[in-house]
Design a protein around this motif. Structure first.
Motif, PDB file in Angstrom:
ATOM      1  N   ALA A 875      -3.332 -60.299 -57.060  1.00  0.00           N
ATOM      2  CA  ALA A 875      -2.715 -61.031 -55.952  1.00  0.00           C
ATOM      3  C   ALA A 875      -3.358 -60.651 -54.614  1.00  0.00           C
ATOM      4  CB  ALA A 875      -1.205 -60.725 -55.913  1.00  0.00           C
ATOM      5  N   LYS A 876      -3.806 -59.417 -54.531  1.00  0.00           N
ATOM      6  CA  LYS A 876      -4.437 -58.952 -53.280  1.00  0.00           C
ATOM      7  C   LYS A 876      -5.954 -59.053 -53.333  1.00  0.00           C
ATOM      8  CE  LYS A 876      -0.586 -55.922 -52.119  1.00  0.00           C
ATOM      9  NZ  LYS A 876      -0.154 -54.559 -51.758  1.00  0.00           N
ATOM     10  N   ASP A 877      -6.478 -59.642 -54.422  1.00  0.00           N
ATOM     11  CA  ASP A 877      -7.924 -59.858 -54.569  1.00  0.00           C
ATOM     12  C   ASP A 877      -8.708 -58.551 -54.420  1.00  0.00           C
ATOM     13  OD1 ASP A 877     -10.145 -61.371 -55.096  1.00  0.00           O
ATOM     14  OD2 ASP A 877     -10.508 -61.867 -52.980  1.00  0.00           O
ATOM     15  N   LEU A 878      -8.236 -57.534 -55.140  1.00  0.00           N
ATOM     16  CA  LEU A 878      -8.899 -56.223 -55.100  1.00  0.00           C
ATOM     17  C   LEU A 878      -9.753 -56.079 -56.344  1.00  0.00           C
ATOM     18  CD1 LEU A 878      -5.915 -53.975 -53.937  1.00  0.00           C
ATOM     19  CD2 LEU A 878      -7.755 -54.908 -52.537  1.00  0.00           C
ATOM     20  N   LYS A 879     -11.018 -55.658 -56.153  1.00  0.00           N
ATOM     21  CA  LYS A 879     -11.936 -55.472 -57.272  1.00  0.00           C
ATOM     22  C   LYS A 879     -12.461 -54.045 -57.259  1.00  0.00           C
ATOM     23  CE  LYS A 879     -13.443 -60.306 -57.302  1.00  0.00           C
ATOM     24  NZ  LYS A 879     -14.593 -61.227 -57.189  1.00  0.00           N
ATOM     25  N   LYS A 880     -12.544 -53.481 -58.452  1.00  0.00           N
ATOM     26  CA  LYS A 880     -12.995 -52.098 -58.581  1.00  0.00           C
ATOM     27  C   LYS A 880     -14.518 -52.036 -58.473  1.00  0.00           C
ATOM     28  CE  LYS A 880     -12.889 -48.156 -61.717  1.00  0.00           C
ATOM     29  NZ  LYS A 880     -12.486 -47.671 -63.062  1.00  0.00           N
ATOM     30  N   PRO A 881     -15.065 -51.201 -57.549  1.00  0.00           N
ATOM     31  CA  PRO A 881     -16.535 -51.079 -57.438  1.00  0.00           C
ATOM     32  C   PRO A 881     -17.106 -50.345 -58.634  1.00  0.00           C
ATOM     33  CG  PRO A 881     -15.462 -49.474 -56.019  1.00  0.00           C
ATOM     34  CD  PRO A 881     -14.362 -50.328 -56.581  1.00  0.00           C
ATOM     35  N   ALA A 882     -18.365 -50.620 -58.912  1.00  0.00           N
ATOM     36  CA  ALA A 882     -19.031 -49.971 -60.038  1.00  0.00           C
ATOM     37  C   ALA A 882     -19.260 -48.498 -59.746  1.00  0.00           C
ATOM     38  CB  ALA A 882     -20.359 -50.657 -60.311  1.00  0.00           C
ATOM     39  N   GLY A 883     -19.017 -47.669 -60.759  1.00  0.00           N
ATOM     40  CA  GLY A 883     -19.252 -46.240 -60.599  1.00  0.00           C
ATOM     41  C   GLY A 883     -20.737 -45.934 -60.561  1.00  0.00           C
ATOM     42  N   CYS A 884     -21.100 -44.896 -59.815  1.00  0.00           N
ATOM     43  CA  CYS A 884     -22.512 -44.534 -59.658  1.00  0.00           C
ATOM     44  C   CYS A 884     -22.646 -43.024 -59.600  1.00  0.00           C
ATOM     45  CB  CYS A 884     -23.089 -45.165 -58.385  1.00  0.00           C
ATOM     46  SG  CYS A 884     -24.818 -44.733 -58.084  1.00  0.00           S
ATOM     47  N   SER A 885     -23.698 -42.515 -60.238  1.00  0.00           N
ATOM     48  CA  SER A 885     -24.009 -41.092 -60.163  1.00  0.00           C
ATOM     49  C   SER A 885     -25.517 -40.920 -60.226  1.00  0.00           C
ATOM     50  CB  SER A 885     -23.342 -40.324 -61.315  1.00  0.00           C
ATOM     51  OG  SER A 885     -23.837 -40.797 -62.553  1.00  0.00           O
ATOM     52  N   TRP A 886     -25.993 -39.756 -59.738  1.00  0.00           N
ATOM     53  CA  TRP A 886     -27.435 -39.515 -59.795  1.00  0.00           C
ATOM     54  C   TRP A 886     -27.690 -38.025 -59.985  1.00  0.00           C
ATOM     55  CZ3 TRP A 886     -24.768 -41.024 -55.483  1.00  0.00           C
ATOM     56  CH2 TRP A 886     -24.725 -40.122 -54.412  1.00  0.00           C
ATOM     57  N   ILE A 887     -28.905 -37.748 -60.426  1.00  0.00           N
ATOM     58  CA  ILE A 887     -29.310 -36.369 -60.671  1.00  0.00           C
ATOM     59  C   ILE A 887     -30.800 -36.241 -60.386  1.00  0.00           C
ATOM     60  CG2 ILE A 887     -29.828 -36.755 -63.119  1.00  0.00           C
ATOM     61  CD1 ILE A 887     -28.804 -33.924 -63.672  1.00  0.00           C
ATOM     62  N   ALA A 898     -22.616 -47.954 -63.417  1.00  0.00           N
ATOM     63  CA  ALA A 898     -21.874 -48.471 -64.560  1.00  0.00           C
ATOM     64  C   ALA A 898     -22.300 -49.900 -64.868  1.00  0.00           C
ATOM     65  CB  ALA A 898     -20.373 -48.419 -64.272  1.00  0.00           C
ATOM     66  N   GLY A 899     -22.662 -50.150 -66.142  1.00  0.00           N
ATOM     67  CA  GLY A 899     -23.078 -51.483 -66.570  1.00  0.00           C
ATOM     68  C   GLY A 899     -24.542 -51.780 -66.362  1.00  0.00           C
ATOM     69  N   ASP A 900     -25.272 -50.860 -65.738  1.00  0.00           N
ATOM     70  CA  ASP A 900     -26.699 -51.070 -65.485  1.00  0.00           C
ATOM     71  C   ASP A 900     -27.505 -50.437 -66.624  1.00  0.00           C
ATOM     72  OD1 ASP A 900     -29.187 -51.510 -64.471  1.00  0.00           O
ATOM     73  OD2 ASP A 900     -29.056 -50.003 -62.891  1.00  0.00           O
ATOM     74  N   LEU A 901     -28.324 -51.234 -67.322  1.00  0.00           N
ATOM     75  CA  LEU A 901     -29.089 -50.744 -68.465  1.00  0.00           C
ATOM     76  C   LEU A 901     -30.601 -50.750 -68.178  1.00  0.00           C
ATOM     77  CD1 LEU A 901     -27.198 -52.723 -71.268  1.00  0.00           C
ATOM     78  CD2 LEU A 901     -26.711 -50.432 -70.389  1.00  0.00           C
ATOM     79  N   SER A 902     -30.971 -50.650 -66.899  1.00  0.00           N
ATOM     80  CA  SER A 902     -32.380 -50.832 -66.546  1.00  0.00           C
ATOM     81  C   SER A 902     -33.199 -49.543 -66.541  1.00  0.00           C
ATOM     82  CB  SER A 902     -32.472 -51.472 -65.150  1.00  0.00           C
ATOM     83  OG  SER A 902     -31.878 -50.618 -64.172  1.00  0.00           O
ATOM     84  N   HIS A 903     -32.567 -48.397 -66.784  1.00  0.00           N
ATOM     85  CA  HIS A 903     -33.326 -47.153 -66.731  1.00  0.00           C
ATOM     86  C   HIS A 903     -34.363 -47.119 -67.865  1.00  0.00           C
ATOM     87  CE1 HIS A 903     -34.315 -42.880 -66.536  1.00  0.00           C
ATOM     88  NE2 HIS A 903     -33.686 -42.834 -65.379  1.00  0.00           N
ATOM     89  N   PRO A 904     -35.633 -46.777 -67.586  1.00  0.00           N
ATOM     90  CA  PRO A 904     -36.677 -46.822 -68.625  1.00  0.00           C
ATOM     91  C   PRO A 904     -36.456 -45.852 -69.784  1.00  0.00           C
ATOM     92  CG  PRO A 904     -37.494 -45.793 -66.606  1.00  0.00           C
ATOM     93  CD  PRO A 904     -36.176 -46.403 -66.256  1.00  0.00           C
TER      94      PRO A 904
END
Length: 928
Positions: A875-887, A898-904
């Motif tokens: 109802a408030k048009d709230l969307k969860k952002p994609a999680g991200c981490s790095w090392i 999250a959901g990104d499969l492009s890593h070689p």
């Protein structure tokens, strides 16, 4: 009879030299000795003189010489002409002893000698001798007496001699006129000049000397109209081609502010320009701020073949810093002074000190200062002001103490140079000592400038009561006094008192200047956009916006009020822009996160300084454009600029955002090599090491720090807290208290957080209770949040909820969110539901709160609650952002979204993760 005058060895040597020089002129023929005995006489006289037996030498001379009044008169006049006044008086005394009568010219010379030596007692006796001997009516004696009394500041006696003269020539009038000028009786001098002009005697007319005396008086009175009238008379009398008069005209017009037209025309009209002509014009340009024209004229002087003297060098050196390549020209002038032997001139050395101070070469300042054989108060003041100007605070203070130890009395210029240094060092006690010194010296108390400097000192140190007392005690307040008081109120955010002072200023008819508007704009930014617009409108009506400082301040005020569009509108309307204008706009865009507009301004800037680059690096770092920040940092260095503390702090923060300990170590190495560093930069390094996971590096840096302060302790304590090392944090806190360093709310927050993560409930409660009782700090919302987290981690959810409800202030979203997160961790559904009700009202747009509550319901199997939360989110048009981490692995950064499969290396990574997951679930399974 005049009493005996003490003879010195030098006077006898002079007499002896005169006798030796006059052998061929027949003077020694007057000695009553055979020619062969004259040599032995001279040897005896030399022996007595060299051994210091002045009395024996004098007796020998008295016995041998046959009285000859013509020779003595000639010697008196010769000595006076050669500025050997003591010797002239010695011969005159000898004549009195020998009962020889001087002529009028010899007596006039003796009177002149007494006046030059400022011996009033002897001068009175000479006057009495002149009256008794019938010399008082001789014109030469009368003029000498007038000049003598004028030099003694006895102008009534000088006027009396002038009135009693039977006939006066132009020189007589000029002598009295010079006396008035020397005594600064400018009104009387002008009246005398008018009387001389209307005297009616054809032989008594103003001469070139008269003009050279009266024109500087017009300059002192700042009376351009009177100076122009004198100039008209000069042209009428045909004196305008005279070099002496032309030089006086140039100086008069320059000091009256009419430099471009009148002074330059007078300079061009001088038929034979001497070095004084050029110096007068150059000094006029310098005093009126035409530095480029002054330097150009100096170059013309060199091309004309005229050799500059010490005055030329002293005039041109201080302005070299204001012209292009001025540092280079200053070096050339320094070399010229060394070649010509001008470095022994005190004015030249002082000018060198001023030049090197302005260009920031304090090493050269110290070199010149150390080699000076003599120093005056101007020398000390210049170096102290140079240290202050270039931020060498400790050296400025040390040099001031050295000045005092040499028993040199500081003047108002010394004090207004050193008081801002103490204000910058926040040394209130030293400032009060100087205030005490000023109060003990009435002349300093009368100086408005010292009072203004004291107001500024007290304002910057937060002592407003003393600032007000000083303000009220200034005998003659100027606009700077009011501005200093307004600035003190503005800096301490005393807004009501600021407005009262501004109204009082208006009642007393004091017109605001651009500096006043700067303080008004500073205060207006606190009151909001409406007040800023009012100040802007007043500045427009008063014509202040044409000044860059005011225009830049208006830009900054709009940006601080959040009206970046108004700031940009002002930016476009400015006719003149400098590097500060661009920096102000970039700073405003930085505060509002407008990266694209900041880049636009940066690209348009023709001139950039180190601040410009630092701001853009911050823009990129703040907006997660880390690669661009590093690229700009490298470009800065390629352009030959050296990053300063601010730039390094920005890039260190970017390294921390990347969690790259390798880059932090590189920055640390650069700081050591460049000899940079202060407590803030050290704190940034500590914080970055901790955020990059290298708490050991942070600990080593902390232990090797020589001067630990609140910033350093805050960074180290926060690092330990970040790594869950609560006991170590408490240990650092104890060290800080032992050193009597007062904690602030940031350190308290870090400590409470550390206690919370380590489960140290008792220590946390003890610390929380000491916040206001022991440390005098009002608990903030962050402190309450830490206590809520501490209680929740021990499972005391209901106590934590009641703790929030009993708070003296209303809880914000972060506080309720802390308790909701704890409820999720420990599966506390009922308290979580109560917390969520409050949280959804306080922080409606934060999707994270909804996700947490949904997870709480899901964990307890309450799917109806999950569905209800999801409906609210939809109802408030709230969307969860994609999680991200790095090392970072081997200096290479790997990011995972999250959901990104492009890593070689995705197949290898996921295969390894599955293996690790299987081993965790079944520790006995075989390992590959």
């Amino acid at each position: 009879m005049i009493p005996p005058y003490n003879h010195s060895v030098s006077s006898f040597r002079s007499i002896l030299f005169c006798l030796q020089r006059s052998i061929n002129k027949g003077i020694l023929a007057k000695i009553s000795l055979p020619p062969k005995s004259q040599t032995s006489f001279l040897c005896s006289l030399v022996g007595y003189t060299e051994q210091g037996h002045q009395l024996n030498a004098h007796e020998l001379l008295d016995e041998i010489l046959i009285p000859d009044y013509k020779s003595c008169n000639k010697m008196i006049k010769s000595y006076t002409t050669d500025y050997q006044y003591l010797e002239a008086l010695s011969v005159f005394r000898w004549m009195q002893k020998a009962r020889l009568r001087p002529d009028s010219f010899a007596l006039a010379a003796a009177v002149k000698s007494s006046g030059t030596m400022h011996d009033a007692r002897l001068g009175g006796m000479l006057h009495a001798f002149a009256v008794k001997g019938g010399f008082s009516t001789f014109l030469a004696v009368e003029k000498a007496l007038m000049d003598m009394y004028a030099r003694f500041d006895m102008l009534s006696d000088s006027r009396q001699v002038f009135r009693e003269m039977s006939w006066r020539d132009s020189v007589s009038w000029n002598v009295l006129l010079s006396g008035y000028a020397r005594a600064q009786l400018y009104g009387d001098a002008m009246d005398l000049f008018h009387a001389m002009h209307g005297y009616g005697d054809e032989e008594v007319k103003p001469t070139a000397v008269t003009m050279a005396v009266i024109l500087p008086i017009c300059a002192k009175l700042k009376s351009l109209k009177a100076g122009q009238s004198v100039h008209a008379y000069v042209i009428k009398m045909g004196l305008d081609l005279d070099t002496l008069v032309g030089n006086a005209l140039v100086s008069m017009y320059a000091k009256c502010g009419s430099i471009i037209n009148d002074a330059y025309r007078a300079f061009c009209h001088i038929a034979w320009k001497d070095v004084i002509s050029w110096n007068s014009m150059i000094a006029g340009y310098c005093d009126n701020g035409f530095f480029g024209e002054a330097f150009e004229l100096f170059c013309r002087m060199i091309l004309s073949g005229l050799q500059p003297n010490y005055a030329t060098v002293a005039n041109i050196l201080p302005i070299c810093a204001s012209v292009e390549d001025g540092w280079h020209y200053g070096r050339e002038l320094h070399c010229y002074a060394l070649r010509c032997g001008l470095e022994v001139e005190l004015t030249v050395c002082n000018a060198l000190l001023t030049h090197y101070s302005k260009v920031g070469d304090m090493k050269a300042v110290e070199s010149v200062f150390g080699k000076m054989h003599s120093r005056d108060l101007v020398t000390w003041n210049t170096v102290i002001a140079g240290y202050a100007l270039n931020g060498w605070i400790s050296r400025a203070i040390n040099l001031f103490h050295e000045l005092l130890s040499n028993e040199i009395k500081p003047d108002s210029i010394t004090l207004i140079s050193v008081l801002p240094v103490y204000a910058q060092a926040n040394d209130l006690q030293a400032g009060k000592k100087i205030h005490g010194y000023i109060l003990r010296h009435p002349l300093l108390c009368q100086e408005t400038s010292t009072g203004n400097a004291l107001i500024s000192l007290y304002g910057k140190c937060g002592e407003l009561d003393n600032a007000v007392k000083t303000f009220k005690g200034i005998p003659e307040r100027d606009i700077i006094s009011w501005n200093a008081m307004l600035s003190a109120y503005a800096d301490t955010e005393q807004l009501e008192k600021f407005m009262d002072m501004l109204n009082q200023m208006n009642v007393e008819g004091i017109q605001p200047d651009p500096v006043t508007i700067l303080s008004v704009l500073q205060v207006s930014a606190f009151h909001g956009i409406k007040k800023v617009r009012e100040a802007h409108a007043y500045s427009l009506r008063a014509g202040f916006t044409i000044q860059m400082t005011v225009g830049n301040a208006i830009l900054d005020a709009y940006a601080k009020c959040g009206s970046i569009d108004d700031a940009f509108g002002m930016f476009r309307s400015l006719t003149g822009k400098n590097v500060v204008t661009g920096n102000t706009m970039i700073s405003g865009y930085l505060k509002h996160g407008c990266q694209e507009f900041a880049e636009m301004i940066f690209g348009q800037m023709c001139e950039r300084d180190l601040t410009t680059w630092n701001l853009m690096i911050q823009v990129y770092a703040q907006n997660d454009c880390i690669d661009r920040a590093f690229g700009l940092f490298h470009e800065l260095q390629h352009k030959g600029m050296k990053p300063d503390n601010v730039g390094i702090m920005s890039i260190v923060a970017a390294c921390a955002r990347l969690a790259s300990v390798h880059l932090v170590r590189q920055c640390h190495g650069y700081i050591i090599r460049a000899s940079l560093g202060d407590s803030y930069l050290e704190g940034a390094l500590l914080d970055s090491y901790a955020k990059c996971g290298s708490i050991n590096d942070a600990c080593k840096l902390f232990q090797t720090s020589y001067q630990k302060d609140l910033v350093t302790y805050t960074a180290m304590l926060g690092g330990y807290a970040m790594h869950g090392m609560a006991q170590e944090s408490l240990g650092v806190f104890s060290q800080m208290l032992v050193l009597d360093i007062k904690p602030d709310h940031v350190i308290i927050t870090s400590l409470l957080s550390a206690c919370s993560h380590a489960g140290l409930v008792d220590e946390g409660w003890k610390l929380f209770k000491s916040i206001s009782k022991i440390h005098g700090i009002k608990p903030t919302m962050e402190h309450y949040a830490c206590m809520v987290d501490l209680l929740a981690r021990r499972g005391c959810f209901r106590e934590a909820y009641n703790f929030i409800k009993d708070m003296p202030c209303e809880a914000n979203g972060n506080l309720w969110g802390t308790l909701l997160g704890a409820c999720k961790t420990y599966g506390e559904v009922e308290v979580g539901r109560l917390v969520a009700d409050h949280l959804f009202d306080v922080d409606t747009g934060n999707i994270g709160n909804y996700v947490v509550m949904s997870n709480i319901f899901a964990a307890d199997g309450r799917w109806n609650g999950v569905e209800q939360v999801r409906r609210l989110m939809k109802a408030k048009d709230l969307k969860k952002p994609a999680g991200c981490s790095w090392i970072e692995v081997e200096r290479m950064r790997h990011a995972f979204v999250a959901g990104d499969l492009s890593h070689p290396l995705r197949p290898i990574i996921y295969s390894t993760l599955r293996t690790l997951d299987r081993q965790i679930k079944d520790p006995l399974s075989p390992r590959k």
